[in-house]
Design an enzyme around this catalytic site. Structure first.
Site, short mmCIF file in Angstrom:
data_model
loop_
_atom_site.label_atom_id
_atom_site.label_comp_id
_atom_site.label_asym_id
_atom_site.label_seq_id
_atom_site.Cartn_x
_atom_site.Cartn_y
_atom_site.Cartn_z
CG ASP A 92 3.75 -24.99 0.71
OD1 ASP A 92 4.86 -25.47 0.40
OD2 ASP A 92 3.54 -23.76 0.74
CE LYS A 116 6.29 -26.82 -6.16
NZ LYS A 116 6.88 -25.57 -5.69
CG ASN A 117 8.67 -26.95 -2.68
OD1 ASN A 117 8.73 -26.61 -3.87
ND2 ASN A 117 7.70 -26.55 -1.88
NE ARG A 145 7.37 -16.81 -1.91
CZ ARG A 145 7.16 -17.95 -2.59
NH1 ARG A 145 6.22 -17.98 -3.52
NH2 ARG A 145 7.89 -19.02 -2.36
NE ARG A 186 5.02 -22.32 -10.76
CZ ARG A 186 5.48 -21.25 -10.13
NH1 ARG A 186 4.75 -20.16 -10.07
NH2 ARG A 186 6.66 -21.25 -9.56
CB CYS A 202 4.89 -14.74 -6.37
SG CYS A 202 4.49 -15.49 -4.82
C1 EPZ Z 1 9.58 -22.31 0.29
O1 EPZ Z 1 9.46 -21.01 -0.23
C2 EPZ Z 1 8.69 -23.19 -0.58
N1 EPZ Z 1 9.20 -23.16 -1.95
C3 EPZ Z 1 7.25 -22.66 -0.54
O2 EPZ Z 1 6.45 -23.55 -1.31
C4 EPZ Z 1 6.77 -22.69 0.91
O3 EPZ Z 1 5.48 -22.15 0.99
C5 EPZ Z 1 7.73 -21.87 1.79
O4 EPZ Z 1 9.09 -22.36 1.64
C6 EPZ Z 1 7.37 -21.93 3.27
O5 EPZ Z 1 7.39 -23.26 3.71
C7 EPZ Z 1 10.27 -23.93 -2.27
O6 EPZ Z 1 10.84 -24.61 -1.44
C8 EPZ Z 1 10.74 -23.88 -3.70
P1 EPZ Z 1 10.60 -18.86 2.86
P2 EPZ Z 1 10.50 -19.87 0.26
O7 EPZ Z 1 11.87 -18.23 2.44
O8 EPZ Z 1 11.79 -20.48 0.63
C9 EPZ Z 1 10.11 -14.34 4.26
C10 EPZ Z 1 4.85 -24.16 -2.88
O9 EPZ Z 1 3.63 -24.00 -2.82
N2 EPZ Z 1 11.47 -14.14 3.73
O10 EPZ Z 1 10.64 -19.98 3.84
O11 EPZ Z 1 10.47 -18.78 -0.75
C11 EPZ Z 1 9.11 -14.69 3.19
O12 EPZ Z 1 8.60 -13.52 2.58
C12 EPZ Z 1 5.76 -23.04 -2.45
O13 EPZ Z 1 5.43 -25.22 -3.24
C13 EPZ Z 1 12.07 -12.87 3.82
O14 EPZ Z 1 11.46 -11.92 4.31
O15 EPZ Z 1 9.80 -19.35 1.59
C14 EPZ Z 1 8.05 -15.44 3.95
O16 EPZ Z 1 7.18 -14.51 4.57
C15 EPZ Z 1 4.99 -21.75 -2.20
N3 EPZ Z 1 13.33 -12.70 3.33
C16 EPZ Z 1 8.85 -16.17 5.03
O17 EPZ Z 1 10.10 -15.48 5.12
C17 EPZ Z 1 14.05 -13.73 2.78
O18 EPZ Z 1 15.21 -13.52 2.37
C18 EPZ Z 1 9.14 -17.64 4.70
O19 EPZ Z 1 9.62 -17.69 3.38
C19 EPZ Z 1 13.43 -15.01 2.71
C20 EPZ Z 1 12.15 -15.19 3.20
#
Ligand code: EPZ
Length: 421
Positions: free
Chosen positions: A308, A22-23, A121, A400, A116
């Site tokens: 995850d 998915k990701n 996020r 999802r 969410c």
């Molecule tokens: C991706 O989410 C995945 N989703 C998530 O999978 C996964 O948990 C996550 O990466 C971490 O591995 C997809 O790839 C579609 P991040 P993402 O940006 O990219 C903070 C699932 O279960 N952050 O790596 O949204 C954020 O709040 C889902 O399949 C900022 O502060 O995660 C978090 O604390 C859930 N500002 C950390 O960084 C930003 O601009 C990591 O988030 C971006 C992120």
């Protein structure tokens, strides 16, 4: 809303085919926006999030055709670089259209995803990176509005490791003028799979999979064919299902190569895990002990233990021998499955981003509620070993990210059925 009814006690046995990731598929679908030609994908999982993303792309003017795991996208007629709130609020990964639209059209209007269940996020790193590449970005009425005659290459440094942030900026950089360097880049395998697809479309990218990615912008990308990588989180979830039930399962169409941290922890818990390679196919065989040993984990960006998989290991520790500590360092609110597991008789204490679990001899079935995608998976795992039936409500969360989960688990001997609530 549908619910799942899971009966406890069966040891899982047999073979299960793992779907596409998915990701990886979500950003790769957005990569189609970067070219006027056709992008043909295979091994795309049939999931609600994929359906939402295809709907989002179609309303922009992308021609989409889909047959089982094959999807082809043609963005030659792209005319509406807008991602409306109605769609974005149901799937935060919609933010992944921001970079490609800005790069291809010189403008984009994308609804802010909002928070969410697992955390605020924010997407500030996505915005900062595009601004550094010359985009004028305003945030008004809940929408990110980006505009630029053409993005220009820049040296970008994200404040934290962000998976979709890295993906968004890498896609935008493909069509920028000059070279972009992304430092502190996410190293997740899904980033590498996206880079492979972009390179097959004519992008000039090196370093994907490391924390420094170089992209030399080109004037245009062309169509390509790409097979999406296997889903490592679905793989890890089914490994945990076999582990928690003391079963013996072969997972086909996947490899343990992207899951070393998870495989190591399952082996620490007492499982035997073997990778099997045959010409053109890979699989993993897991043999679990009758009772697992508790294992402590600490989530962190790849290649460390993936956030995850945290909820699934909490379920494992609820019935393992001994006690364990789980540290969640990525998201601020990713323990919502704990209170639901406690309803099944688990012994868990939460203190901030740390959970303390004492393994119980057994859990009792009860009605529980899914709160987010991976939390739902942990409730299914617990239901597989709880005495009696466990009713899991709000399983739209599960749909999802897991393709036909009750069919796949049922084929391994689980007692599981879906009910219209
Ligand atoms: C991706 O989410 C995945 N989703 C998530 O999978 C996964 O948990 C996550 O990466 C971490 O591995 C997809 O790839 C579609 P991040 P993402 O940006 O990219 C903070 C699932 O279960 N952050 O790596 O949204 C954020 O709040 C889902 O399949 C900022 O502060 O995660 C978090 O604390 C859930 N500002 C950390 O960084 C930003 O601009 C990591 O988030 C971006 C992120």
């Amino acid at each position: 809303m549908d619910r799942l009814v899971v009966g406890g006690g069966a040891r899982l046995n047999g073979e299960v085919a793992i779907s596409g990731a998915k990701n990886a598929a979500l950003p790769i679908l957005c990569a189609a926006l970067l070219t006027r030609e056709t992008l043909e994908l295979t091994n795309v999982p049939e999931l609600n999030d994929i359906g939402t993303m295809l709907k989002l792309l179609e309303q922009m003017g992308v021609r989409v055709s889909r047959e089982e795991d094959r999807v082809s996208l043609d963005a030659g007629g792209l005319h509406n670089p807008v991602a409306p709130y109605e769609l974005v609020k149901t799937m935060r990964a919609s933010i992944l259209v921001l970079g490609p639209l800005t790069a291809r059209c010189g403008e984009a209007r994308v609804s802010l995803p909002g928070g969410c269940a697992i955390g605020a996020r924010p997407v500030d790193q996505h915005i900062r990176g595009l601004q550094a590449m010359g985009a004028e970005i305003g945030v008004e009425h809940g929408y990110v509005q980006a505009r630029t005659p053409r993005l220009r290459g820049a040296r970008l440094f994200t404040d934290m490791v962000t998976v979709t942030g890295t993906e968004n900026l890498m896609m935008a950089a493909c069509l920028a003028q000059g070279e972009t360097i992304i430092e502190n880049a996410a190293r997740e395998p899904e980033v590498v799979d996206l880079a492979r697809c972009l390179v097959s479309m004519g992008a000039r990218i090196s370093g994907a999979g490391t924390d420094v990615i170089h992209i030399h912008g080109v004037d245009r990308l062309h169509g390509a064919r790409h097979r999406v990588m296997p889903d490592r989180i679905e793989t890890g979830t089914f490994l945990c299902a076999a582990a928690i039930t003391g079963g013996r399962v072969r997972l086909t169409g996947t490899s343990s190569g992207y899951l070393d941290a998870v495989v190591d922890k399952l082996m620490d818990a007492g499982c035997e895990i073997h990778s099997e390679k045959a010409p053109g196919s890979e699989s993993i065989l897991i043999q679990a002990p009758s009772r697992l040993k508790a294992v402590s984990i600490r989530t962190a960006p790849y290649p460390a233990f993936p956030t995850d998989m945290q909820a699934q290991f909490m379920a494992i520790n609820c019935v393992a021998e001994g006690s364990a500590v789980i540290r969640e360092t990525i998201f601020e609110n990713r323990f919502m499955h704990a209170v639901e597991l406690i309803r099944l008789g688990a012994e868990i204490q939460i203190d901030g981003n740390t959970a303390f679990i004492i393994g119980a001899e057994r859990l009792q079935g009860a009605t529980v509620m899914a709160t987010d995608l991976r939390a739902s998976a942990s409730l299914v795992l617990a239901g597989l070993v709880a005495e009696g039936e466990t009713h899991i409500e709000r399983i739209y969360h599960l749909d999802r990210g897991y393709e036909r989960i009750e069919q796949k688990l049922g084929a391994l001997g689980a007692q599981i059925r879906r009910e219209q609530a």
